[in-house]
Scaffold this motif. Structure first.
Motif, PDB file in Angstrom:
ATOM      1  N   CYS A  51      33.404  43.193  45.137  1.00 56.17           N
ATOM      2  CA  CYS A  51      32.675  42.391  46.116  1.00 56.17           C
ATOM      3  C   CYS A  51      33.587  42.030  47.278  1.00 56.17           C
ATOM      4  O   CYS A  51      34.798  42.252  47.226  1.00 56.17           O
ATOM      5  N   THR A  52      32.997  41.469  48.315  1.00 58.87           N
ATOM      6  CA  THR A  52      33.728  41.128  49.533  1.00 58.87           C
ATOM      7  C   THR A  52      33.932  39.630  49.647  1.00 58.87           C
ATOM      8  O   THR A  52      33.000  38.849  49.461  1.00 58.87           O
ATOM      9  N   CYS A  53      35.161  39.244  49.952  1.00 60.12           N
ATOM     10  CA  CYS A  53      35.494  37.851  50.257  1.00 60.12           C
ATOM     11  C   CYS A  53      35.567  37.691  51.771  1.00 60.12           C
ATOM     12  O   CYS A  53      36.407  38.323  52.416  1.00 60.12           O
ATOM     13  N   ILE A  54      34.703  36.870  52.333  1.00 66.49           N
ATOM     14  CA  ILE A  54      34.764  36.584  53.761  1.00 66.49           C
ATOM     15  C   ILE A  54      35.768  35.452  53.990  1.00 66.49           C
ATOM     16  O   ILE A  54      36.090  34.703  53.062  1.00 66.49           O
ATOM     17  N   PRO A  55      36.295  35.309  55.206  1.00 69.83           N
ATOM     18  CA  PRO A  55      37.314  34.280  55.450  1.00 69.83           C
ATOM     19  C   PRO A  55      36.895  32.881  55.031  1.00 69.83           C
ATOM     20  O   PRO A  55      37.705  32.123  54.475  1.00 69.83           O
ATOM     21  N   ALA A  56      35.634  32.506  55.256  1.00 67.38           N
ATOM     22  CA  ALA A  56      35.191  31.159  54.894  1.00 67.38           C
ATOM     23  C   ALA A  56      35.311  30.922  53.396  1.00 67.38           C
ATOM     24  O   ALA A  56      35.664  29.821  52.955  1.00 67.38           O
ATOM     25  N   ALA A  57      35.042  31.955  52.589  1.00 68.29           N
ATOM     26  CA  ALA A  57      35.140  31.808  51.138  1.00 68.29           C
ATOM     27  C   ALA A  57      36.597  31.764  50.694  1.00 68.29           C
ATOM     28  O   ALA A  57      36.961  31.041  49.766  1.00 68.29           O
ATOM     29  N   VAL A  58      37.458  32.533  51.369  1.00 64.75           N
ATOM     30  CA  VAL A  58      38.881  32.543  51.028  1.00 64.75           C
ATOM     31  C   VAL A  58      39.502  31.169  51.294  1.00 64.75           C
ATOM     32  O   VAL A  58      40.354  30.698  50.535  1.00 64.75           O
ATOM     33  N   LEU A  59      39.068  30.525  52.372  1.00 67.78           N
ATOM     34  CA  LEU A  59      39.643  29.244  52.765  1.00 67.78           C
ATOM     35  C   LEU A  59      38.916  28.055  52.148  1.00 67.78           C
ATOM     36  O   LEU A  59      39.257  26.904  52.431  1.00 67.78           O
ATOM     37  N   ASP A  60      37.921  28.307  51.309  1.00 71.03           N
ATOM     38  CA  ASP A  60      37.201  27.246  50.604  1.00 71.03           C
ATOM     39  C   ASP A  60      38.187  26.418  49.777  1.00 71.03           C
ATOM     40  O   ASP A  60      39.007  26.964  49.049  1.00 71.03           O
ATOM     41  N   ALA A  61      38.077  25.116  49.895  1.00 75.92           N
ATOM     42  CA  ALA A  61      39.024  24.238  49.193  1.00 75.92           C
ATOM     43  C   ALA A  61      38.618  23.954  47.750  1.00 75.92           C
ATOM     44  O   ALA A  61      39.157  23.048  47.118  1.00 75.92           O
ATOM     45  N   GLY A  62      37.684  24.718  47.213  1.00 75.53           N
ATOM     46  CA  GLY A  62      37.230  24.503  45.844  1.00 75.53           C
ATOM     47  C   GLY A  62      38.334  24.738  44.824  1.00 75.53           C
ATOM     48  O   GLY A  62      39.362  25.358  45.107  1.00 75.53           O
ATOM     49  N   SER A  63      38.108  24.279  43.617  1.00 74.19           N
ATOM     50  CA  SER A  63      39.151  24.284  42.593  1.00 74.19           C
ATOM     51  C   SER A  63      39.380  25.677  42.008  1.00 74.19           C
ATOM     52  O   SER A  63      38.456  26.481  41.869  1.00 74.19           O
ATOM     53  N   VAL A  64      40.650  25.932  41.669  1.00 77.55           N
ATOM     54  CA  VAL A  64      41.070  27.168  41.005  1.00 77.55           C
ATOM     55  C   VAL A  64      42.078  26.777  39.937  1.00 77.55           C
ATOM     56  O   VAL A  64      42.997  25.993  40.196  1.00 77.55           O
ATOM     57  N   ALA A  65      41.919  27.302  38.736  1.00 77.91           N
ATOM     58  CA  ALA A  65      42.859  27.023  37.643  1.00 77.91           C
ATOM     59  C   ALA A  65      43.393  28.346  37.105  1.00 77.91           C
ATOM     60  O   ALA A  65      42.627  29.274  36.826  1.00 77.91           O
ATOM     61  N   GLY A  66      44.716  28.419  36.956  1.00 76.05           N
ATOM     62  CA  GLY A  66      45.334  29.608  36.382  1.00 76.05           C
ATOM     63  C   GLY A  66      46.178  30.372  37.387  1.00 76.05           C
ATOM     64  O   GLY A  66      46.267  30.013  38.569  1.00 76.05           O
ATOM     65  N   SER A  67      46.779  31.436  36.928  1.00 78.08           N
ATOM     66  CA  SER A  67      47.576  32.348  37.750  1.00 78.08           C
ATOM     67  C   SER A  67      47.456  33.734  37.138  1.00 78.08           C
ATOM     68  O   SER A  67      47.762  33.910  35.958  1.00 78.08           O
ATOM     69  N   ASP A  68      47.020  34.689  37.936  1.00 73.44           N
ATOM     70  CA  ASP A  68      46.754  36.062  37.483  1.00 73.44           C
ATOM     71  C   ASP A  68      45.498  36.112  36.619  1.00 73.44           C
ATOM     72  O   ASP A  68      44.649  36.979  36.797  1.00 73.44           O
ATOM     73  N   VAL A  69      45.391  35.202  35.650  1.00 73.96           N
ATOM     74  CA  VAL A  69      44.154  35.025  34.885  1.00 73.96           C
ATOM     75  C   VAL A  69      43.631  33.628  35.208  1.00 73.96           C
ATOM     76  O   VAL A  69      44.358  32.647  35.079  1.00 73.96           O
ATOM     77  N   TYR A  70      42.372  33.560  35.635  1.00 77.93           N
ATOM     78  CA  TYR A  70      41.791  32.309  36.124  1.00 77.93           C
ATOM     79  C   TYR A  70      40.592  31.899  35.266  1.00 77.93           C
ATOM     80  O   TYR A  70      39.913  32.755  34.676  1.00 77.93           O
ATOM     81  N   THR A  71      40.339  30.600  35.176  1.00 79.94           N
ATOM     82  CA  THR A  71      39.161  30.130  34.441  1.00 79.94           C
ATOM     83  C   THR A  71      37.902  30.663  35.115  1.00 79.94           C
ATOM     84  O   THR A  71      37.850  30.825  36.343  1.00 79.94           O
TER      85      THR A  71
ATOM     86  N   ARG B  59      44.113  35.894  54.315  1.00 84.90           N
ATOM     87  CA  ARG B  59      43.212  34.871  54.852  1.00 84.90           C
ATOM     88  C   ARG B  59      42.059  35.480  55.648  1.00 84.90           C
ATOM     89  O   ARG B  59      41.051  34.819  55.892  1.00 84.90           O
ATOM     90  N   ALA B  60      42.211  36.730  56.047  1.00 84.43           N
ATOM     91  CA  ALA B  60      41.133  37.419  56.757  1.00 84.43           C
ATOM     92  C   ALA B  60      40.085  37.977  55.802  1.00 84.43           C
ATOM     93  O   ALA B  60      39.081  38.549  56.235  1.00 84.43           O
ATOM     94  N   GLY B  61      40.300  37.811  54.498  1.00 84.72           N
ATOM     95  CA  GLY B  61      39.346  38.313  53.517  1.00 84.72           C
ATOM     96  C   GLY B  61      39.625  39.736  53.099  1.00 84.72           C
ATOM     97  O   GLY B  61      40.693  40.287  53.376  1.00 84.72           O
ATOM     98  N   GLY B  62      38.655  40.341  52.426  1.00 84.77           N
ATOM     99  CA  GLY B  62      38.806  41.710  51.959  1.00 84.77           C
ATOM    100  C   GLY B  62      37.962  41.974  50.731  1.00 84.77           C
ATOM    101  O   GLY B  62      37.237  41.094  50.249  1.00 84.77           O
ATOM    102  N   VAL B  63      38.046  43.191  50.235  1.00 83.18           N
ATOM    103  CA  VAL B  63      37.278  43.612  49.056  1.00 83.18           C
ATOM    104  C   VAL B  63      38.148  43.465  47.816  1.00 83.18           C
ATOM    105  O   VAL B  63      39.323  43.849  47.826  1.00 83.18           O
TER     106      VAL B  63
END
Length: 352
Positions: free
Chosen positions: A41-61, A78-82
């Motif tokens: 899927c594609t990550c647009i810049p707005a989604a990449v910069l979303d301040a929502g929570s992330v847990a983990g490293s390499d493997v994420y909840t 930060r420009a996004g991508g696939v």
């Protein structure tokens, strides 16, 4: 063809081709996907910069923000991508870390997790900065410490065992488990101690500390004899740290590549093919033997030799630039052969 059948065929929904489906926007998290399922899927810049929570490293909840996690993992800029992610059964621990401007949280078990396709590699991985996320557990870990990580100034408390929040690779140098050129570690978590004593060993000074919730110790045979610099896995280092030191074999005072260099250059080429939007700046470095008049042009020509090889092997020219830094940016002392070997490198930096 009967008219009713023709009308039915015309009314069928037209599915986009696979390439178009791959460009669909990424969902917010992976909780709507099943274990074992993969999604491109594609990550647009707005989604990449979303301040929502992330847990983990390499493997994420599974409930972590996918695109924010992709930036943390180095899978996008930060420009996004696939990206391609894979949902896996929940793991027992999701250690947080700070990477690419994103700080993720530590978390324990979660019912499902996800990882990005390029992260599912076999063999030892780069060591974490600390073992803080594993404090209170009995986990064991095998990982790689490049020399640059062992030499990086960072705080250590204790004298084997160390507090879980001590710098892992620096502690390994203190304990005599690796030389300054790096190596592979076997790390075991141990219960917390009432106190941790300071000491000076192998040129590394540690600090004392009182009670702490957990610690780590090293297993295996000590090794204080420097060999060739330990090479970090290229894609892992680029994704985690945005840079990787390449210990490429050149003939003495030459830009001619030795045969063993091809395997490492191929690994770099595969990293660029894996991430089509990845751009790199190649910086050539030398030791201080020969002086600036020799080393400045030599360092540029060596970085340029790597660039030329990559272009010849199918990487687009605009994705790679080359510069020479000569002897100006050492990462180790030039007073020993091991230190000089660490300084002779071509560094690849991710360009965002």
């Amino acid at each position: 063809m009967p008219i009713l059948l023709l009308l039915a065929l015309l009314l069928l929904p037209v599915l986009p081709p696979a390439a178009a489906r791959a460009a669909d926007l990424c969902p917010r998290d992976a909780m709507g996907l099943r274990v074992g399922e993969s999604l491109t899927c594609t990550c647009i810049p707005a989604a990449v910069l979303d301040a929502g929570s992330v847990a983990g490293s390499d493997v994420y909840t599974g409930d972590s923000r996918i695109c924010r996690a992709a930036l943390h993992a180095g899978a996008v800029t930060r420009a996004g991508g696939v990206v391609t992610l894979r949902v896996i059964a929940g793991v027992t621990r999701h250690p947080g870390a700070s990477r690419h401007g994103v700080r993720t949280a530590d978390f324990g078990p979660w019912r499902q997790s996800f990882t990005f396709e390029e992260e599912t590699v076999a063999g030892p991985r780069l060591c974490p900065d600390t073992m803080a996320a594993y404090a209170g557990s009995a986990e064991r870990l095998s990982c790689i410490c490049p020399g640059s990580a062992a030499l990086r100034a960072a705080a250590i408390w204790g004298s084997n065992p160390y507090t879980a929040d001590s710098a892992l690779c620096r502690a390994a140098l203190h304990a005599g488990m690796i030389p300054i050129t790096g190596g592979t570690l076997s790390v075991a978590m141990v219960p917390g101690d009432a106190s941790y004593a300071a000491s000076l060993r192998n040129g590394v000074q540690t600090r004392e500390f009182g009670p702490f919730r957990g610690g780590f110790t090293f297993q295996g045979t000590p090794n204080t004899s420097p060999g060739a610099p330990t090479q970090a896995p290229v894609l892992q280092a680029l994704r985690r740290e945005g840079r990787v030191a390449l210990y490429i074999n050149f003939r003495t005072d030459s830009v001619e590549l030795d045969a063993p260099a091809i395997a490492l250059l191929t690994e770099l080429r595969e990293a660029l093919l894996t991430q089509p939007t990845l751009r790199l700046r190649l910086l050539g470095h030398t030791d201080n033997q020969g002086g600036p008049g020799v080393n400045n042009p030599l360092s540029f020509r060596r970085a340029q030799a790597v660039r030329i090889w990559l272009v010849r092997e199918g990487i687009a020219e605009p994705r790679i630039t080359a510069e020479g830094r000569g002897q100006n940016d050492p990462i180790a002392e030039n007073t020993t052969e091991a230190g000089r070997a660490l300084n002779r490198r071509v560094e690849a930096l991710r360009v965002d």
